[in-house]
Design a protein around this motif. Sequence first.
Motif, PDB file in Angstrom:
ATOM      1  N   GLN A 376       2.801   4.176   4.872  1.00  0.00           N
ATOM      2  CA  GLN A 376       2.230   3.389   3.775  1.00  0.00           C
ATOM      3  C   GLN A 376       1.863   1.995   4.269  1.00  0.00           C
ATOM      4  OE1 GLN A 376       5.806   4.317   1.339  1.00  0.00           O
ATOM      5  NE2 GLN A 376       4.347   4.572  -0.327  1.00  0.00           N
ATOM      6  N   HIS A 377       2.809   1.354   4.929  1.00  0.00           N
ATOM      7  CA  HIS A 377       2.542   0.027   5.487  1.00  0.00           C
ATOM      8  C   HIS A 377       1.411   0.096   6.509  1.00  0.00           C
ATOM      9  CE1 HIS A 377       2.894  -3.630   7.771  1.00  0.00           C
ATOM     10  NE2 HIS A 377       3.345  -2.991   8.820  1.00  0.00           N
ATOM     11  N   GLY A 378       1.421   1.133   7.353  1.00  0.00           N
ATOM     12  CA  GLY A 378       0.406   1.250   8.390  1.00  0.00           C
ATOM     13  C   GLY A 378      -1.001   1.313   7.825  1.00  0.00           C
ATOM     14  N   VAL A 379      -1.178   2.037   6.713  1.00  0.00           N
ATOM     15  CA  VAL A 379      -2.503   2.149   6.104  1.00  0.00           C
ATOM     16  C   VAL A 379      -2.938   0.804   5.520  1.00  0.00           C
ATOM     17  CG1 VAL A 379      -3.825   3.226   4.241  1.00  0.00           C
ATOM     18  CG2 VAL A 379      -2.307   4.621   5.662  1.00  0.00           C
ATOM     19  N   THR A 380      -2.056   0.147   4.759  1.00  0.00           N
ATOM     20  CA  THR A 380      -2.425  -1.139   4.156  1.00  0.00           C
ATOM     21  C   THR A 380      -2.612  -2.212   5.226  1.00  0.00           C
ATOM     22  OG1 THR A 380      -1.243  -0.556   2.130  1.00  0.00           O
ATOM     23  CG2 THR A 380      -1.738  -2.882   2.470  1.00  0.00           C
ATOM     24  N   PHE A 381      -1.790  -2.196   6.246  1.00  0.00           N
ATOM     25  CA  PHE A 381      -1.945  -3.104   7.385  1.00  0.00           C
ATOM     26  C   PHE A 381      -3.325  -2.914   8.015  1.00  0.00           C
ATOM     27  CE2 PHE A 381      -0.986  -3.507  12.110  1.00  0.00           C
ATOM     28  CZ  PHE A 381      -0.996  -4.896  12.134  1.00  0.00           C
ATOM     29  N   SER A 382      -3.734  -1.641   8.182  1.00  0.00           N
ATOM     30  CA  SER A 382      -5.051  -1.346   8.737  1.00  0.00           C
ATOM     31  C   SER A 382      -6.152  -1.856   7.809  1.00  0.00           C
ATOM     32  CB  SER A 382      -5.217   0.157   8.958  1.00  0.00           C
ATOM     33  OG  SER A 382      -4.273   0.638   9.896  1.00  0.00           O
TER      34      SER A 382
END
Length: 642
Positions: A376-382
């Motif tokens: 989840q964090h990885g997608v929003t970070f991206s």
Amino acid sequence: MSDRPDTPMLDRVTVPADLKTLSDRELAQLADELRAEVISAVSVTGGHLGAGLGVVELTVALHAVFDTPRDRLIWDVGHQCYPHKVLTGRRDRIRTLRQESGLSGFTKRAESPYDPFGAGHSSTSISAALGFAVARDLGGAPEHGIGDAIAVIGDGAMSAGMAYEAMNNAGHLKKRMFVILNDNEMSIAPPVGAMSAYLSRLYAGEPFQELKSAAKGAVSLLPPPFKEGAKRAKEMLKSMTVGGTLFEELGFSYVGPIDGHDLDQLLPLLRTVKDRATGPMLIHVLTKKGKGYAPAETARDKGHATAQFNVVTGEQKKAPGNAPSYTRVFADALLQQAAEDDKICAVTAAMPDGTGLNLFAERYPSRCFDVGIAEQHGVTFSAALAAGGMKPFCTMYSTFLQRGYDQVVHDVAVQRLPVRFAIDRAGLVGADGPTHAGIYDIAFLANLPGFVVMAAADEAELVHMVATAAAIDDHPSAFRFPRGEGVGVELPERGVPLEIGKGRIISEGTRVAILSFGTRLSEVQKAAESLAAKGITPTIADARFAKPLDREMILQLAAGHEALITIEEGAIGGFGSHVAQLLADEGVFDVGLKFRSMVFPDTFIDHASPAAMYAAAAMNAPDIEAKVLDVLGIADLSSRRA
């Protein structure tokens, strides 16, 4: 490969209750034999070796102290569950691990009452344990009863937000439950993030170790009236020095860290907390992944996943490679793009090796980010990287991207941010079974406005799709590719961006057209060769794009043939459904077109070899041939299906 080890103590154990008849010294011998049994079994089947070896003593201690299956023992992810399976009545099948019709490589409710909650993805165990604890206190399952709930979660899994959501809720509800933090400084890849650093500080500091030893020795020398106060002082000293403050602030009583390979520490501690705990408790246990088997201990991934191997040497048996893997082709293509564009960066969620981004990290360390088990964090970070002017390639397995879907919709698609999703392990993946099957991403991405969704038919197409994604700068895109080797086509010197929404005709034929999306194209071509011997020459097309569809090509195929068949490595609701919608909207069905869509069946396909799984899904060349003959009303070749 080797003969089975000599295991006289283990031979006395059929179910965990048998452990309660053994002395502590006998339990230590049992642990040694259990480790040898697991090594021997995995040498035959392949599988996740290192994680199980790291929890052998912990597994013995938990089953010896708690009353499973009434006490619900939940293994996070499940990579480490092989010793548990040996002790819970499945030893006679342990050499069928991950084989067709054999034991699952993970915990599975349908397999045993000792597996109260299935797993495959990480960071779910604390939520599950809390659910069991609440069900117990509300009187659930009275016919079986629920005792204690024990979650065993690794330090890598503690990098996922879901673990903290569960701990926060558990601290609020104050239900009696146990969390065993299995801290081995290693998940699949080396750990990342502040939590890893925090756990290291809990035990690595030499001053703390000296103070702890000194405090323990001082207490033993004091007269009885002073011992209780000294114990409190010792605990205060421990808390001030490092302590489990984070966990305690979340509402858990914290104990540890303790040596997870020392039964002399594990057994009395577990017996004590079992007798005295009243609310949620976290026990911090230090273990070593691959413990007791030198080849695993010294391997870069600590023996995380192995093929069959020689027990003496640790040498793995691997089939000779004929073509580069899709993952390697992707990694090399991304490196080529990054060399030409310093805005390109890469994000993964605890899978740098599995996705090939370890190569990117070596070349461009400042542009590669492993966010931990935090999709989840990885997608929003991206998404924010894209909003900030970078060109992120968010690189995840299909099955893991599912965990970040809300963020794909809300943070990427709604905002039309140009995140490039590189989706590895598309399709069926074999021995890891349904929890790791990448069969839903076509459906859940192609329904989002503004997305470009591609699938590579071969490794050369993958190179071009990496270049295509790099060139898209005003909306999100995704391209998918499977596990394993490519088909052996010649690779281009460099990737060339494809025209968005345009497929290609592979070969011209008559009567029936087969429109392939993804790597089933090679099976379509095999089917066409067999059909040619029967006087049928189908047109073959590679869609390349599920979104946007190549409307012109699809309508031409529909107009020029009496039947159109689509095939994809995905679930119902994906590429074929979008084609059917287009044909319906254009009134093509009104003029009598015969349309069929070949997708994975609406069921979870159990683990087996990839070939066997695709045969079970009826997605191989004989199945495609049978579908063509059936739609043309020529013959039923079901008896010939592999």
